[in-house]
Motif scaffolding. Structure first.
Motif, short mmCIF file in Angstrom:
data_model
loop_
_atom_site.label_atom_id
_atom_site.label_comp_id
_atom_site.label_asym_id
_atom_site.label_seq_id
_atom_site.Cartn_x
_atom_site.Cartn_y
_atom_site.Cartn_z
N THR A 28 1.02 -1.18 0.10
CA THR A 28 -0.03 -0.13 -0.11
C THR A 28 0.79 1.37 0.03
N SER A 29 0.14 2.18 -0.37
CA SER A 29 0.89 3.81 -0.29
C SER A 29 0.23 4.53 0.98
N MET A 30 -1.08 3.85 1.47
CA MET A 30 -1.64 4.60 2.23
C MET A 30 -1.12 4.27 3.78
N PRO A 31 -1.19 5.38 4.54
CA PRO A 31 -0.43 5.25 6.07
C PRO A 31 -1.43 4.80 7.09
N GLU A 32 -2.68 4.39 6.73
CA GLU A 32 -3.82 3.81 7.37
C GLU A 32 -3.00 2.94 8.52
N SER A 60 0.56 14.25 7.43
CA SER A 60 0.12 15.43 8.03
C SER A 60 -1.22 15.83 7.93
N ILE A 61 -2.02 16.13 8.85
CA ILE A 61 -3.50 16.59 8.73
C ILE A 61 -3.55 17.77 9.33
N GLY A 62 -3.47 18.94 8.55
CA GLY A 62 -3.52 20.37 8.83
C GLY A 62 -2.17 20.56 9.51
N LEU A 63 -2.16 21.10 10.86
CA LEU A 63 -0.68 21.51 11.49
C LEU A 63 -0.43 20.25 12.22
N ALA A 64 -0.86 19.14 12.30
CA ALA A 64 -0.74 18.02 12.81
C ALA A 64 -0.05 16.96 12.39
N LYS A 65 1.03 16.26 12.70
CA LYS A 65 1.81 15.16 12.25
C LYS A 65 0.98 13.62 12.69
N SER A 66 0.95 12.84 11.68
CA SER A 66 0.07 11.73 12.27
C SER A 66 0.49 10.71 13.47
N TYR A 67 1.73 10.98 13.83
CA TYR A 67 2.19 10.58 15.31
C TYR A 67 1.70 11.35 16.53
N ILE A 121 -12.58 14.86 6.29
CA ILE A 121 -12.08 14.89 4.84
C ILE A 121 -10.58 14.86 4.57
N LYS A 122 -9.93 15.67 5.43
CA LYS A 122 -8.38 15.78 5.53
C LYS A 122 -7.70 14.30 5.83
N ALA A 123 -8.37 13.69 6.76
CA ALA A 123 -7.89 12.69 7.48
C ALA A 123 -8.14 11.58 6.36
N ARG A 124 -9.16 11.43 5.60
CA ARG A 124 -9.23 10.50 4.55
C ARG A 124 -8.40 10.61 3.18
N VAL A 125 -8.35 11.75 3.01
CA VAL A 125 -7.36 12.11 1.79
C VAL A 125 -5.95 11.77 2.08
N SER A 126 -5.60 12.17 3.38
CA SER A 126 -4.29 11.91 3.83
C SER A 126 -4.08 10.31 3.62
N GLY A 127 -4.86 9.62 3.78
CA GLY A 127 -4.89 8.12 4.04
C GLY A 127 -4.52 7.58 5.43
N LEU A 128 -4.51 8.56 6.31
CA LEU A 128 -4.14 8.11 7.69
C LEU A 128 -5.13 7.28 8.28
N VAL A 129 -6.54 7.61 8.14
CA VAL A 129 -7.38 6.50 8.70
C VAL A 129 -8.51 6.44 7.39
N ILE A 130 -8.73 5.08 7.30
CA ILE A 130 -9.94 4.83 6.14
C ILE A 130 -10.82 3.98 6.86
#
Length: 211
Positions: free
Chosen positions: A85-89, A136-143, A197-206
């Motif tokens: 995958t290329s998604m970080p989910e 990243s989602i907005g100003l926050a990193k996924s971690y 929307i930003k979380a879904r587009v980033s692939g962080l959570v799906i």
């Protein structure tokens, strides 16, 4: 020398052709087929001799590689599978382990490392990355998100209401709202819709896929 028979399942044309080209350069592997949907891929392996499946996870036709891999394991428990995958989910590695998928690889990594993962998988090893890619989602990193916040966020991306999220995660609606408020503060998003929307587009959570 008996070659390892490989099936590639990836909906992206460029990715599918790249994997095919790289694998075919290795004399010990033979690409039997490269298909663009996980749908009915379990039926494919039931009727063809396949040793190793390179399985993309999320496909544009709605098919879900992890569900297909689970079905494959029911048909042939000995088949080797590498989830790609290329998604970080963040939940997908845990799901893959639960299914019994041997290895997991992110497309952002070196293609040379992928051949090593294939070799080691066929030798009986289980190769999983230690970390998911940072996004990243907005100003926050996924971690910067807690595990509980990610659970809430995942349900949000599926369109669940705060009440439904609370019921699913066994928490009060006020607690759900608190988690969402904390995430809005971290990201700088103005509302829950923008956050989802930003979380879904980033692939962080799906949201979970069943097909």
């Amino acid at each position: 020398m008996k070659k390892v028979k490989v099936l590639i399942v990836d909906d992206a044309n460029m990715s599918r052709e790249m994997l095919k080209m790289v694998v075919e350069k290795e004399e010990r592997y033979e690409v039997v087929d490269a298909i663009k949907s996980a749908r009915f891929s379990d039926v494919y392996i039931a009727h063809n001799a396949i040793d190793l499946v390179l399985m993309d996870i999320l496909m544009t036709d709605g098919s879900f590689g992890l569900a297909a891999a689970k079905a494959m394991k029911r048909i042939n428990p000995d088949i080797k599978i590498i989830a790609i995958t290329s998604m970080p989910e963040v939940s997908w590695m845990d799901q893959a382990r639960e299914i019994g998928i041997e290895s997991f690889w992110y497309k952002e990594n070196s293609i040379h490392s992928f051949i090593d993962v294939m070799d080691r998988t066929m030798q009986g090893e289980s190769i999983y990355p230690t970390d998911v890619p940072v996004t990243s989602i907005g100003l926050a990193k996924s971690y910067e998100f807690t595990a509980r916040e990610l659970e809430v966020l995942r349900l949000m991306t599926s369109g669940a209401t705060n009440a439904a999220i609370g019921d699913t995660l066994c928490m009060s609606e006020n607690t759900v709202k608190t988690h969402i408020r904390h995430m809005l503060e971290k990201t700088g998003c103005e509302n829950r819709t923008e956050l989802a929307i930003k979380a879904r587009v980033s692939g962080l959570v799906i949201g979970d896929k069943q097909s």
